[in-house]
Design an enzyme around this catalytic site. Structure first.
Site, mmCIF file in Angstrom:
data_model
loop_
_atom_site.group_PDB
_atom_site.id
_atom_site.type_symbol
_atom_site.label_atom_id
_atom_site.label_comp_id
_atom_site.label_asym_id
_atom_site.label_seq_id
_atom_site.Cartn_x
_atom_site.Cartn_y
_atom_site.Cartn_z
ATOM 1 N N ASP A 33 -6.180 3.179 -8.498
ATOM 2 C CA ASP A 33 -5.099 3.257 -8.191
ATOM 3 C C ASP A 33 -4.074 2.643 -8.651
ATOM 4 O OD1 ASP A 33 -6.138 1.259 -6.677
ATOM 5 O OD2 ASP A 33 -5.198 1.978 -4.710
ATOM 6 N N GLU A 46 0.971 -1.279 -0.132
ATOM 7 C CA GLU A 46 -0.146 -0.265 -0.057
ATOM 8 C C GLU A 46 0.704 1.291 -0.039
ATOM 9 O OE1 GLU A 46 -3.254 0.114 -0.022
ATOM 10 O OE2 GLU A 46 -3.976 -1.802 0.448
#
Length: 178
Positions: free
Chosen positions: A127, A75
């Protein structure tokens, strides 16, 4: 023990690791990852690599619909598209490149098999987005970079269209892993 094949990169929509850590360790959130990377480049180990993390959600890659059990989730903390998306700092890019290269060196992962969240769940996620420097990551030896081609009028496929052009596009996407 899950078989680890692909690191998967995406952003969590947060700018710092403390906010990411709170979110990723909240059992009600039902999400986790192996490594969040904050904007300063700090990497925190959250889930052991041989354990399943919950970072991919509903997704598919090379016909596999259980991405969480076969990937290492990275992440990259960034505000995300809901906010005013900012550039990824050099320190964060360098940390992402170093971590990805380390993972690829330790597992039998072809470097081009490092997808973004948008690659494994294109209907749900976008993303890492347009601000992430995929070309730089590719030049470091990770991921796949395809130089964009100019958009031409009338060259697209319209919703509901079928036939050879649709089949050709589906075949190309399948060979890439979608």
């Amino acid at each position: 023990m899950p078989v680890v094949h692909d690191p998967e990169c995406h952003d969590i929509g947060m700018t710092n690791r403390l906010a990411a850590r709170r979110r990723l360790s909240n059992l009600q959130a039902k999400m986790s990852c192996h490594y969040p990377i904050d904007r300063s480049g700090d990497i925190m180990a959250m889930v052991a690599e041989h354990k399943r993390a919950w970072h991919a959600g509903v997704s598919c890659w090379e016909g596999c619909r259980d991405i969480n059990s076969r990937s290492i989730g990275i992440e990259i903390c960034n505000p995300g598209p809901e906010c005013d998306r900012s550039d990824f700092p050099d320190t964060q890019m360098e940390a992402a490149m170093a971590l990805s290269l380390d993972i690829v060196a330790r597992y039998p992962i072809p470097p081009y098999q490092v997808p973004a969240h948008r690659d494994v769940a294109p209907q749900r996620k976008q993303d890492l987005g347009e601000k992430f420097n995929w070309r730089r990551l590719y030049e470091s030896g990770i991921g796949l970079w395809v130089p964009p081609k100019p958009v031409v009028a009338g060259g697209g496929i319209k919703p509901g269209e079928s036939g050879g052009r649709v089949l050709d596009l589906q075949t190309k996407l399948r060979s890439y892993g979608l």
